[in-house]
Design an enzyme around this catalytic site. Structure first.
Site, PDB file in Angstrom:
ATOM      1  N   ASP A 194       8.822   3.449 -10.993  1.00  0.00           N
ATOM      2  CA  ASP A 194       9.136   4.733 -11.643  1.00  0.00           C
ATOM      3  C   ASP A 194      10.244   5.529 -10.950  1.00  0.00           C
ATOM      4  OD1 ASP A 194       7.094   4.034 -13.304  1.00  0.00           O
ATOM      5  OD2 ASP A 194       5.775   5.682 -12.765  1.00  0.00           O
ATOM      6  N   ASP A 418      -5.351   4.684 -12.424  1.00  0.00           N
ATOM      7  CA  ASP A 418      -3.998   5.254 -12.534  1.00  0.00           C
ATOM      8  C   ASP A 418      -3.959   6.700 -12.065  1.00  0.00           C
ATOM      9  OD1 ASP A 418      -2.744   3.012 -13.808  1.00  0.00           O
ATOM     10  OD2 ASP A 418      -3.837   3.533 -15.623  1.00  0.00           O
TER      11      ASP A 418
HETATM   12  C1  BGC Z   1      -1.298   4.587  -6.712  1.00  0.00           C
HETATM   13  C2  BGC Z   1      -1.254   3.779  -5.448  1.00  0.00           C
HETATM   14  C3  BGC Z   1      -1.921   2.455  -5.662  1.00  0.00           C
HETATM   15  C4  BGC Z   1      -1.331   1.750  -6.867  1.00  0.00           C
HETATM   16  C5  BGC Z   1      -2.038   0.455  -7.193  1.00  0.00           C
HETATM   17  C6  BGC Z   1      -0.706   3.813  -7.863  1.00  0.00           C
HETATM   18  O1  BGC Z   1      -0.865   4.519  -9.043  1.00  0.00           O
HETATM   19  O2  BGC Z   1      -0.626   5.794  -6.538  1.00  0.00           O
HETATM   20  O3  BGC Z   1      -1.894   4.471  -4.415  1.00  0.00           O
HETATM   21  O4  BGC Z   1      -1.798   1.654  -4.533  1.00  0.00           O
HETATM   22  O5  BGC Z   1      -1.389   2.587  -8.002  1.00  0.00           O
HETATM   23  O6  BGC Z   1      -3.319   0.661  -7.640  1.00  0.00           O
END
Ligand code: BGC
Length: 483
Positions: A194, A418
């Protein structure tokens, strides 16, 4: 990682219908590395930098992920679901270096393994004579997730934040990657999910506008590419949003423009990048099998003109990767630039999945009857209800040759949230995000309810209910009797 313009849209996909037995065989080959027996190179020969690091390689299986899945297995009573979970447990998923502590020992990393632990384990998993690929997500940009709240990070959007990103994050990662003992592991990196996409479309958000005008995020991205590209067995894949975000003609042109400018400003220029990856942590299908032609008319209107696609001609990741590759090559990128797609949660199986093209002559009704992406809007991105696991990680998929696909990967470990809608105290910089609240209607997503599952934990934390749903709704279905 949100934003309507960003995690917005999907595109068409094609039918993936592997029978269970074939799926089981594929998983077996992938995980056990049984298929290929190649003469072992001399023990001292370092691997060359190859065009597609996933080709002929077995994939690193992260024991931290298996442990999280074990927790869900322990809570599940449905025997069929349990045995499906058993199989997903050993799927290869990427390791997220989502804060400085994630590089270091387990105490600092919430009980998860350090980067060196992972690489040691990868060495142990490597079969003689067969390359092994391990994937890591570089995700700690200063001012991270500028268009949303759920995954705001630990480093502020300041020059101090940038200095820490370089010294305490990228340099530390590069030091570990560069250890001679790891030189035979193909290390692939996903660069800042992103990050640049937000700088393409989300400049109306003041934080993203500042991220761009300050030059901080571009400088951070170039620094990461410079450091990582310099290590011969490290491969860089830049995150490139997804079709529902950057797929409109104007967004795509601006994407090609920005990425070219950013990468040309690195020491090795366009050679700093091995590939691009799309759909990271999103739900956009690989193909929309019943909507192959965006220009087809229904009731006198082109399908792409309907509310769901809003004139975005890229309905799915197969089309988007193809269009992006074409646009980049036209800007001087090498034709060998590979594409990869995160297929961890874009399967859209289950009972709501259409089995045929719609029959309505009213365009929006027809689209809704036909599309496998069951979201009400392509900008919905948080713990989307109804989603399912997608295609298994796979090297060199034969699908859509024009998309130049190096691999399907499971970058987002399915079952990790998420984001949360409630304020959960944490030291990771994460904040409550209305896009994760099922009762919120999202103005940036057509005023639709978010479609998020309720009671989610913080981004990256384990979400049992979501994991169960993703396994149940997998497409292709997870066999109950696999390896
Ligand atoms: C989070 C991370 C995480 C990743 C995978 C992201 O949305 O902010 O902390 O490691 O997702 O789950």
């Amino acid at each position: 990682m949100p934003d309507p313009t960003r995690r917005t849209i999907t595109r068409p996909r094609r039918p993936h219908r592997k029978p269970s037995a074939a799926l089981a065989a594929a998983l077996s080959t992938l995980l056990l590395g049984a298929a290929v027996q190649v003469a072992a190179p001399p023990a001292s020969a370092a691997e060359p930098h190859v065009d597609n690091p996933f080709a002929d390689a077995s994939f690193y299986v992260n024991p931290d992920y298996a442990r999280l899945v074990e927790g869900s297995i322990g809570k599940t009573t449905d025997a069929a679901l349990k045995s499906k979970m058993e199989q997903v447990k050993n799927a290869p998923t990427a390791v997220w270096l989502d804060r400085i502590a994630a590089i270091h020992g387990s105490d600092a990393n919430g009980g998860r393994k350090s980067l060196a632990d992972h690489l040691d384990l990868a060495l142990a998993q490597k079969k003689p004579g067969r390359p092994l690929v391990a994937s890591f997500v570089v995700y700690d940009l200063p001012g991270r997730d500028c268009a949303a709240l759920a995954s705001n990070g630990e480093l502020p959007l300041t020059y101090k934040g940038l200095a820490r990103y370089k010294a305490e994050y990228i340099d530390e990662i590069a030091k570990v990657f560069a250890r001679p003992k790891y030189r035979d592991i193909r290390i692939t990196t996903v660069i800042e999910p992103d990050g640049l996409p937000n700088l393409v479309t989300n400049l109306s958000d003041p934080e993203c506008a500042r991220a761009k005008s300050s030059g901080i995020q571009v400088a951070a991205t170039r620094y990461a590419l410079n450091k990582l590209h310099a290590i011969r067995n490290v491969y860089t894949y830049m995150d490139a949003g997804h079709s529902g975000w950057l797929g409109w003609d104007t967004n795509l042109a601006q994407t090609a423009e920005l990425y070219t400018d950013v990468v040309q400003g690195t020491k090795a220029g366009l050679r700093s990048v091995d590939g691009l990856i799309t759909n990271v942590s999103n739900y956009t299908p690989l193909t929309e099998p019943f909507l192959p032609d965006p220009d087809k008319t229904v009731g006198g209107n082109m399908i792409k003109s309907g509310t769901f696609y809003g004139w975005n001609p890229n309905f799915d990741e197969s089309d988007f990767t193809k269009a992006l590759h074409t646009a980049l090559v036209a800007k001087g990128w090498p034709a060998s630039t590979g594409m990869a797609v995160d297929t961890s949660r874009n399967g859209w199986g289950g009972s709501a999945r259409p089995t045929a093209e719609g029959t309505s002559t009213v365009l929006d009704t027809y689209v809704s009857q036909s599309k496998v992406d069951r979201r009400t809007h392509r900008g919905l991105w948080c713990n989307v209800d109804g989603a399912g696991l997608g295609r298994l990680p796979q090297a060199v998929p034969a699908d859509s040759p024009d998309s130049h696909l190096d691999a399907f990967l499971w970058v987002k470990p399915p079952g990790e949230s998420d984001g949360a809608s409630k304020d959960i105290p944490n030291d990771e910089g994460k904040r409550p995000d209305p896009m994760c609240d099922p009762d919120h209607t999202a103005p940036g997503a057509g005023g639709n309810p978010t479609g998020a599952m309720p009671d989610a934990p913080l981004a990256g934390h384990w979400f049992h209910d979501q994991f169960s749903m993703l396994v149940r709704n997998a497409h292709p279905a997870v066999p109950t009797d696999g390896p």
